[in-house]
Structure formats: structure tokens, C-alpha cells
Design an enzyme around this catalytic site. Structure first.
Site, PDB file in Angstrom:
ATOM      1  N   GLY A  12       0.776  -1.229   0.000  1.00 56.87           N
ATOM      2  CA  GLY A  12       0.000   0.000   0.000  1.00 56.87           C
ATOM      3  C   GLY A  12       0.811   1.285   0.000  1.00 56.87           C
ATOM      4  O   GLY A  12       0.320   2.318   0.450  1.00 56.87           O
ATOM      5  N   ARG A  65     -16.588 -15.278  -8.618  1.00 50.31           N
ATOM      6  CA  ARG A  65     -16.108 -13.902  -8.755  1.00 50.31           C
ATOM      7  C   ARG A  65     -17.239 -12.895  -8.493  1.00 50.31           C
ATOM      8  O   ARG A  65     -17.022 -11.837  -7.904  1.00 50.31           O
ATOM      9  CB  ARG A  65     -15.539 -13.703 -10.164  1.00 50.31           C
ATOM     10  CG  ARG A  65     -14.658 -12.487 -10.315  1.00 50.31           C
ATOM     11  CD  ARG A  65     -14.122 -12.400 -11.724  1.00 50.31           C
ATOM     12  NE  ARG A  65     -13.048 -13.331 -11.980  1.00 50.31           N
ATOM     13  CZ  ARG A  65     -11.747 -13.022 -11.838  1.00 50.31           C
ATOM     14  NH1 ARG A  65     -11.390 -11.827 -11.423  1.00 50.31           N
ATOM     15  NH2 ARG A  65     -10.820 -13.898 -12.107  1.00 50.31           N
ATOM     16  N   ARG A  91      -6.549  -7.946  -8.228  1.00 48.03           N
ATOM     17  CA  ARG A  91      -7.627  -8.785  -8.743  1.00 48.03           C
ATOM     18  C   ARG A  91      -8.182  -8.142 -10.005  1.00 48.03           C
ATOM     19  O   ARG A  91      -8.385  -6.916 -10.050  1.00 48.03           O
ATOM     20  CB  ARG A  91      -8.784  -8.935  -7.734  1.00 48.03           C
ATOM     21  CG  ARG A  91      -8.388  -9.432  -6.370  1.00 48.03           C
ATOM     22  CD  ARG A  91      -7.667 -10.749  -6.388  1.00 48.03           C
ATOM     23  NE  ARG A  91      -8.466 -11.849  -6.908  1.00 48.03           N
ATOM     24  CZ  ARG A  91      -7.972 -13.057  -7.180  1.00 48.03           C
ATOM     25  NH1 ARG A  91      -6.676 -13.306  -7.007  1.00 48.03           N
ATOM     26  NH2 ARG A  91      -8.747 -14.011  -7.632  1.00 48.03           N
ATOM     27  N   ASN A 107      -6.652   3.761 -11.884  1.00 49.20           N
ATOM     28  CA  ASN A 107      -5.684   2.702 -11.574  1.00 49.20           C
ATOM     29  C   ASN A 107      -4.280   3.213 -11.857  1.00 49.20           C
ATOM     30  O   ASN A 107      -4.086   4.030 -12.749  1.00 49.20           O
ATOM     31  CB  ASN A 107      -5.964   1.474 -12.449  1.00 49.20           C
ATOM     32  CG  ASN A 107      -5.002   0.329 -12.186  1.00 49.20           C
ATOM     33  OD1 ASN A 107      -4.708   0.019 -11.031  1.00 49.20           O
ATOM     34  ND2 ASN A 107      -4.487  -0.289 -13.235  1.00 49.20           N
ATOM     35  N   HIS A 109      -0.602   1.718 -13.035  1.00 51.05           N
ATOM     36  CA  HIS A 109      -0.015   0.518 -13.631  1.00 51.05           C
ATOM     37  C   HIS A 109       1.474   0.763 -13.868  1.00 51.05           C
ATOM     38  O   HIS A 109       1.848   1.829 -14.381  1.00 51.05           O
ATOM     39  CB  HIS A 109      -0.721   0.192 -14.948  1.00 51.05           C
ATOM     40  CG  HIS A 109      -0.209  -1.074 -15.565  1.00 51.05           C
ATOM     41  ND1 HIS A 109      -0.526  -2.317 -15.054  1.00 51.05           N
ATOM     42  CD2 HIS A 109       0.614  -1.293 -16.616  1.00 51.05           C
ATOM     43  CE1 HIS A 109       0.087  -3.248 -15.780  1.00 51.05           C
ATOM     44  NE2 HIS A 109       0.783  -2.655 -16.729  1.00 51.05           N
TER      45      HIS A 109
HETATM   46  C1  GAR Z   1       2.769  -0.796  -7.684  1.00 51.16           C
HETATM   47  O1  GAR Z   1       3.994  -0.863  -8.359  1.00 51.16           O
HETATM   48  C2  GAR Z   1       1.630  -0.745  -8.674  1.00 51.16           C
HETATM   49  O2  GAR Z   1       1.912  -0.003  -9.822  1.00 51.16           O
HETATM   50  C3  GAR Z   1       1.463  -2.190  -9.014  1.00 51.16           C
HETATM   51  O3  GAR Z   1       1.624  -2.872  -7.791  1.00 51.16           O
HETATM   52  C4  GAR Z   1       2.507  -2.124  -6.942  1.00 51.16           C
HETATM   53  C5  GAR Z   1       1.815  -1.911  -5.619  1.00 51.16           C
HETATM   54  O4  GAR Z   1       2.678  -1.321  -4.688  1.00 51.16           O
HETATM   55  N1  GAR Z   1       0.194  -2.446  -9.611  1.00 51.16           N
HETATM   56  C6  GAR Z   1      -0.036  -3.393 -10.505  1.00 51.16           C
HETATM   57  O5  GAR Z   1       0.823  -4.141 -10.922  1.00 51.16           O
HETATM   58  C7  GAR Z   1      -1.466  -3.471 -10.986  1.00 51.16           C
HETATM   59  N2  GAR Z   1      -1.605  -4.441 -12.007  1.00 51.16           N
HETATM   60  P1  GAR Z   1       2.115  -0.652  -3.373  1.00 51.16           P
HETATM   61  O6  GAR Z   1       1.173  -1.654  -2.715  1.00 51.16           O
HETATM   62  O7  GAR Z   1       3.320  -0.385  -2.539  1.00 51.16           O
HETATM   63  O8  GAR Z   1       1.377   0.613  -3.764  1.00 51.16           O
END
Ligand code: GAR
Length: 195
Positions: A12, A65, A91, A107, A109
Site C-alpha cells: 500500500g 467472482r 484482482r 488505476n 499501472h
Molecule cells: C505498484 O507498483 C503498482 O503499480 C502495481 O503494484 C505495486 C503496488 O505497490 N500495480 C499493478 O501491478 C497493478 N496491475 P504498493 O502496494 O506499494 O502501492
């Protein structure tokens, strides 16, 4: 005041940056943080910042789901969010779920979309020999990691980078990009920006 709910699956760190920006600047109010994993480290961090949390363990729903998403959206709707931010929420959401929040769900990414939707983005960038990598904040639509892009931040790929090295360099930029994208989105500014 714009009400923002955030969904996470892990540490997070992006959620923390969003909550910190909202609490420091007051452009929106973080009303709820939720996770599909009751053990997600981010839940504790959210509570420490005074934000209400919930979890719906997807493992309890097996292949159901729709049941998982019904529980998720019940929690979300109760908090009456104006905006939902996915921040490391791992998810895949169905079109039915997305429709409930379309136009107000964002979101982040870890790639320069439209390159590398899905998983293992940093490894794929390295294997392709890309000179730069980065991250994207976009509006969520039914198609995975698609939808109008709000902003991107770029980093160089350096000789000898591992996927973890690159992920760490990109994450620093994620922490700048997502709060700025949310600020702009809440202000009604949908123009694409680069950091
Ligand atoms: C982040 O790098 C985010 O961009 C990625 O997960 C990580 C979460 O880190 N998201 C994805 O890959 C979505 N498909 P965090 O929990 O420290 O924010």
C-alpha cells in the site's frame, strides 16, 4: 468534499501517498481503504492514518467472482465514494463491477501503457531492451489496463538493471504521479500530463 476510496492488495505504498496528499492538502477526503487480502500490510498503515478499512478475502469465494465483487461493492457503496482508486489492487475486475464506477475509478499501472498491460511489466521491458520504463495512471474500463490515460512518469533503464531495480526506480515515480493525477482528476482536469 470529494470522497475517495482506495483498494489495495499489498504494502500500500501508493495508497499511503494518496492519503498523505489528501490529508495534507484537503483536496479530497480518504473515506475507506479496502483489500482482497486481510493480511495486506497497507490496511494497518491506513488505520494508523485514521482511515477506515475493510477486507473481503477473495480466497473464501473460490471461483465465485460475482460473489466476491458483490461483497466488495457492498463495502464500497456504504462509504459513498465519488472516486475509487486502485493502488496495487491485484484482482481483475469484471465488466459488471467496473460499470458501477466507470468514469470515477482510477488505476496505477507500472508500465508506459499501452506497453505491457498485465503482469511482469519490468521484466518485459528489460527483455524488450527498452531504453525507458515508467508508470501510468488511467481511468478503469472493462478491458484490463486500458482506458483513458491521465498521466505518465518515465525513468531510464540502466545497464545491469534487474526487474527489482527497475521496479524500485519506477515506484519512486508512482508516488509522485498518483497524487498529482488524483489532484487533477478531482479538479475536473482530464488532460494528459507527463512527469
Ligand atoms: C505498484 O507498483 C503498482 O503499480 C502495481 O503494484 C505495486 C503496488 O505497490 N500495480 C499493478 O501491478 C497493478 N496491475 P504498493 O502496494 O506499494 O502501492
Amino acid at each position: 468534499m470529494t470522497r475517495v476510496a482506495i483498494l489495495i492488495s499489498g504494502g500500500g505504498s501508493n495508497m499511503v501517498k494518496l492519503v498523505e496528499a489528501m490529508q495534507a492538502e484537503g483536496f479530497a477526503s480518504p473515506v475507506l481503504v479496502g483489500s482482497n487480502d486481510p493480511m495486506a500490510k497497507g490496511l494497518e498503515k491506513a488505520r494508523a492514518m485514521g482511515v477506515e478499512t475493510f477486507s473481503v478475502d477473495h480466497r473464501g469465494f473460490g471461483k465465485d467472482r460475482a460473489g466476491f465483487e458483490a461483497a466488495l461493492s457492498a463495502h464500497l457503496h456504504e462509504a459513498r465514494p465519488d472516486v475509487v482508486c486502485l493502488a496495487g489492487f491485484m484482482r481483475v475486475l469484471t465488466p459488471d463491477f467496473v460499470r458501477q464506477f466507470q468514469g470515477r475509478m482510477l488505476n496505477i499501472h507500472p508500465s508506459l501503457l499501452p506497453k505491457y498491460p498485465g503482469l511482469h511489466t519490468h521484466q518485459r521491458a528489460l527483455e524488450a531492451g527498452d531504453a525507458e520504463a515508467g508508470c501510468t495512471v488511467h481511468e478503469v474500463i472493462a478491458e484490463l489496463d486500458a482506458g483513458p490515460m491521465l498521466g505518465q512518469a518515465r525513468v531510464p533503464v540502466l545497464a545491469g538493471d534487474s526487474a527489482d531495480d527497475l521496479a524500485a526506480r519506477v515506484l519512486v515515480q508512482e508516488h509522485r504521479l498518483y497524487p498529482e493525477a488524483l489532484r487533477r482528476f478531482v479538479a475536473g482536469n482530464r488532460h494528459f500530463f507527463s512527469l
